[in-house]
Design a protein around this motif. Sequence first.
Motif, PDB file in Angstrom:
ATOM      1  N   ALA A 237     -91.191  -8.895 -38.401  1.00 48.04           N
ATOM      2  CA  ALA A 237     -91.191  -7.902 -37.430  1.00 48.04           C
ATOM      3  C   ALA A 237     -90.576  -8.371 -35.767  1.00 48.04           C
ATOM      4  CB  ALA A 237     -92.669  -6.889 -36.853  1.00 48.04           C
ATOM      5  N   LYS A 238     -91.048  -9.555 -35.649  1.00 51.36           N
ATOM      6  CA  LYS A 238     -90.576  -9.438 -34.088  1.00 51.36           C
ATOM      7  C   LYS A 238     -89.388 -10.336 -34.092  1.00 51.36           C
ATOM      8  CE  LYS A 238     -95.273 -10.230 -31.523  1.00 51.36           C
ATOM      9  NZ  LYS A 238     -95.797 -11.027 -30.602  1.00 51.36           N
ATOM     10  N   TYR A 239     -89.121 -10.972 -35.387  1.00 54.79           N
ATOM     11  CA  TYR A 239     -87.765 -11.478 -35.662  1.00 54.79           C
ATOM     12  C   TYR A 239     -86.845 -10.758 -35.989  1.00 54.79           C
ATOM     13  CZ  TYR A 239     -90.936 -15.934 -35.825  1.00 54.79           C
ATOM     14  OH  TYR A 239     -91.541 -17.199 -35.322  1.00 54.79           O
ATOM     15  N   VAL A 240     -87.503  -9.615 -37.123  1.00 57.32           N
ATOM     16  CA  VAL A 240     -86.373  -9.237 -37.258  1.00 57.32           C
ATOM     17  C   VAL A 240     -85.672  -8.314 -36.385  1.00 57.32           C
ATOM     18  CG1 VAL A 240     -85.803  -6.129 -38.080  1.00 57.32           C
ATOM     19  CG2 VAL A 240     -87.083  -8.882 -38.883  1.00 57.32           C
ATOM     20  N   GLY A 241     -86.160  -7.677 -34.551  1.00 56.26           N
ATOM     21  CA  GLY A 241     -86.086  -7.271 -34.041  1.00 56.26           C
ATOM     22  C   GLY A 241     -85.685  -8.112 -32.773  1.00 56.26           C
ATOM     23  N   ASP A 242     -85.273  -9.033 -32.747  1.00 53.07           N
ATOM     24  CA  ASP A 242     -84.638 -10.751 -31.915  1.00 53.07           C
ATOM     25  C   ASP A 242     -83.767 -10.746 -32.052  1.00 53.07           C
ATOM     26  OD1 ASP A 242     -84.761 -13.506 -30.759  1.00 53.07           O
ATOM     27  OD2 ASP A 242     -86.259 -12.309 -29.611  1.00 53.07           O
TER      28      ASP A 242
END
Length: 107
Positions: free
Chosen positions: A47-52
């Motif tokens: 989820a962090k990767y999607v938002g970065d």
Amino acid sequence: MLNSKSLVALAIAGGVLCFTPLLESCRSTTSASSQMSDTTITSKIKAKYVGDADVKVFDVSVNTEEGVVYLTGRVDTQAQKEEAERLAWNTDGVTQVVNHIKVGDKT
């Protein structure tokens, strides 16, 4: 013709043959809560990767085992690799990050 004892023995043997592989696949050295935690850690990192914007989520794979996060895949720059690792480390429950991400073209 089979008698009732033969049928019972056959049923028991069939049950053992059918359920043994299922039971074997459930064996693990980690507890159910730890396995759930590993799944949660992996989901949070993804989820962090999607938002970065700096990390290409589709080029980085995340796998977590007993709190240890394994990163694999390929990114364009060293900064992206470092950002992927930083985001993983900054996730609750992570005890170690093993970063096998490659940098540059696939050639």
